[in-house]
Design an enzyme around this catalytic site. Structure first.
Site, PDB file in Angstrom:
ATOM      1  N   ASN A   1       2.315  -0.965  -4.882  1.00 57.22           N
ATOM      2  CA  ASN A   1       1.931  -1.851  -3.758  1.00 57.22           C
ATOM      3  C   ASN A   1       1.784  -1.073  -2.448  1.00 57.22           C
ATOM      4  O   ASN A   1       1.643  -1.659  -1.382  1.00 57.22           O
ATOM      5  CB  ASN A   1       2.955  -2.981  -3.588  1.00 57.22           C
ATOM      6  CG  ASN A   1       4.334  -2.474  -3.160  1.00 57.22           C
ATOM      7  OD1 ASN A   1       4.544  -1.259  -3.043  1.00 57.22           O
ATOM      8  ND2 ASN A   1       5.261  -3.379  -2.922  1.00 57.22           N
TER       9      ASN A   1
ATOM     10  N   GLU B   1       8.422  -1.566   2.243  1.00 56.78           N
ATOM     11  CA  GLU B   1       7.485  -2.428   1.529  1.00 56.78           C
ATOM     12  C   GLU B   1       6.405  -2.933   2.495  1.00 56.78           C
ATOM     13  O   GLU B   1       6.617  -2.951   3.710  1.00 56.78           O
ATOM     14  CB  GLU B   1       8.243  -3.630   0.945  1.00 56.78           C
ATOM     15  CG  GLU B   1       9.360  -3.258  -0.036  1.00 56.78           C
ATOM     16  CD  GLU B   1       8.856  -3.012  -1.452  1.00 56.78           C
ATOM     17  OE1 GLU B   1       7.722  -2.531  -1.625  1.00 56.78           O
ATOM     18  OE2 GLU B   1       9.622  -3.298  -2.397  1.00 56.78           O
TER      19      GLU B   1
ATOM     20  N   HIS C   1       4.105   1.009  -1.148  1.00 55.36           N
ATOM     21  CA  HIS C   1       5.333   1.351  -0.412  1.00 55.36           C
ATOM     22  C   HIS C   1       5.594   2.851  -0.461  1.00 55.36           C
ATOM     23  O   HIS C   1       5.203   3.539  -1.401  1.00 55.36           O
ATOM     24  CB  HIS C   1       6.539   0.523  -0.900  1.00 55.36           C
ATOM     25  CG  HIS C   1       7.092   0.874  -2.244  1.00 55.36           C
ATOM     26  ND1 HIS C   1       7.600  -0.065  -3.108  1.00 55.36           N
ATOM     27  CD2 HIS C   1       7.260   2.060  -2.886  1.00 55.36           C
ATOM     28  CE1 HIS C   1       8.051   0.525  -4.191  1.00 55.36           C
ATOM     29  NE2 HIS C   1       7.848   1.812  -4.089  1.00 55.36           N
TER      30      HIS C   1
ATOM     31  N   ASP D   1      16.203   7.076  -0.531  1.00 52.81           N
ATOM     32  CA  ASP D   1      16.695   5.702  -0.658  1.00 52.81           C
ATOM     33  C   ASP D   1      17.736   5.560  -1.756  1.00 52.81           C
ATOM     34  O   ASP D   1      17.940   6.474  -2.564  1.00 52.81           O
ATOM     35  CB  ASP D   1      15.521   4.729  -0.893  1.00 52.81           C
ATOM     36  CG  ASP D   1      14.454   5.317  -1.829  1.00 52.81           C
ATOM     37  OD1 ASP D   1      14.779   6.245  -2.595  1.00 52.81           O
ATOM     38  OD2 ASP D   1      13.305   4.847  -1.793  1.00 52.81           O
TER      39      ASP D   1
HETATM   40  C1  F6R Z   1      11.810   6.627  -4.807  1.00 56.55           C
HETATM   41  C2  F6R Z   1      10.990   5.909  -3.850  1.00 56.55           C
HETATM   42  C3  F6R Z   1       9.855   5.058  -4.268  1.00 56.55           C
HETATM   43  C4  F6R Z   1       9.007   5.656  -5.390  1.00 56.55           C
HETATM   44  C5  F6R Z   1       7.878   4.714  -5.774  1.00 56.55           C
HETATM   45  C6  F6R Z   1       7.077   5.237  -6.941  1.00 56.55           C
HETATM   46  O1  F6R Z   1      12.822   7.360  -4.165  1.00 56.55           O
HETATM   47  O2  F6R Z   1      11.271   5.982  -2.706  1.00 56.55           O
HETATM   48  O3  F6R Z   1       9.050   4.797  -3.160  1.00 56.55           O
HETATM   49  O4  F6R Z   1       8.483   6.886  -4.974  1.00 56.55           O
HETATM   50  O5  F6R Z   1       8.386   3.447  -6.098  1.00 56.55           O
HETATM   51  O6  F6R Z   1       7.891   5.221  -8.086  1.00 56.55           O
HETATM   52  P1  F6R Z   1       7.397   5.880  -9.450  1.00 56.55           P
HETATM   53  O7  F6R Z   1       7.334   7.342  -9.200  1.00 56.55           O
HETATM   54  O8  F6R Z   1       8.487   5.525 -10.436  1.00 56.55           O
HETATM   55  O9  F6R Z   1       6.078   5.287  -9.774  1.00 56.55           O
END
Ligand code: F6R
Length: 240
Positions: free
Chosen positions: A136, A143, A138, A67
């Site tokens: 959450n 989401e 995702h 992403d």
């Molecule tokens: C990042 C992504 C997100 C993260 C998620 C967890 O490329 O796609 O889904 O993996 O938000 O983020 P952290 O590792 O910062 O807790």
């Protein structure tokens, strides 16, 4: 789903790196699906160390990131392209021309998304996808919602994700409210998936994934329908 419980973040990072290293040794020209965020940073450091030591090489690897914020230029310090350069690509022998991140400036995000999925397919599909978990639930920026997209698409971030990610920005109002992200179908087509989760903040999601039930309101649970997923968690994420 295979579950590996590690004592702490460092162990989790080493476990993840071990799996990627073993793929790189068996299939040097593999296609990696990569994630950003705090969780994989330690794993990327491990991989950079192994690369420096001559144990693994990335020279024939192709990568696709999950992403990118939208709209955001790739040179922005909070862009995911910048993150990948700083945390992995600048420290290994990968050919940056073979690394892909969704275009955060695409004028037509729908066309960009279709082209991104087509490029993954043309590369032979993702051999191993790395995922983190949002607090959450995702995965990438899919989401919790009643309906989710299959392909790479433009999406709006939830308030809770904007707040969670504001730790990297000067203020919460600087966090982009949209992102371009691989869809659930793009992720589920990966041949193998590893999911990393560390810290008590991820416990609720990990618990849902271990419940054996699937809901789009916690996208991480959709991974239970995939044939080859390894969840690598530290004790805090596992036990809460
Ligand atoms: C990042 C992504 C997100 C993260 C998620 C967890 O490329 O796609 O889904 O993996 O938000 O983020 P952290 O590792 O910062 O807790």
């Amino acid at each position: 789903m295979k579950v590996i419980v590690c004592e702490n973040y460092d162990e989790m990072s080493k476990e993840g790196a071990k799996i990627i290293a073993s793929l790189l040794k068996n299939k040097p020209c593999c296609v990696l699906g990569l994630a950003t965020g705090s969780t994989p940073v330690g794993m990327y450091k491990e991989l950079a160390g192994m690369n420096r030591a001559g144990e693994i090489t990335f020279k024939d690897v192709t990568s696709f990131n999950l992403d990118e914020y939208y709209p955001l230029e790739p040179t922005h310090e909070q862009s995911y392209r910048y993150f990948m350069n700083v945390n992995l690509f600048d420290h290994v022998d990968i050919n940056k021309e073979h690394t892909h991140v969704p275009d955060g400036l695409a004028k037509d995000p729908t066309a960009m998304g279709e082209a991104y999925d087509a490029a993954i397919e043309a590369a032979g599909g993702i051999d191993l996808q790395v995922l983190g978990l949002g607090p959450n639930g995702h995965i990438a920026f899919n989401e919790p919602e009643e309906e989710l997209y299959a392909g790479t698409h433009l999406t709006s971030l939830t308030e809770s994700t904007i707040k969670a990610n504001s730790r990297f920005f000067a203020s919460v109002s600087d966090v982009p409210t949209k992102a371009v992200t691989m869809g659930i179908g793009s992720i589920m087509k990966a041949k193998k998936i590893i999911v990393l989760a560390s810290g008590k903040g991820k416990h609720a999601v990990v618990e849902k994934m271990l419940s054996g039930r699937i809901t789009t309101m916690c996208p991480g649970t959709l991974l239970l329908a995939h044939a080859d997923v390894t969840l690598i968690v530290d004790r805090d994420a596992y036990e809460g």
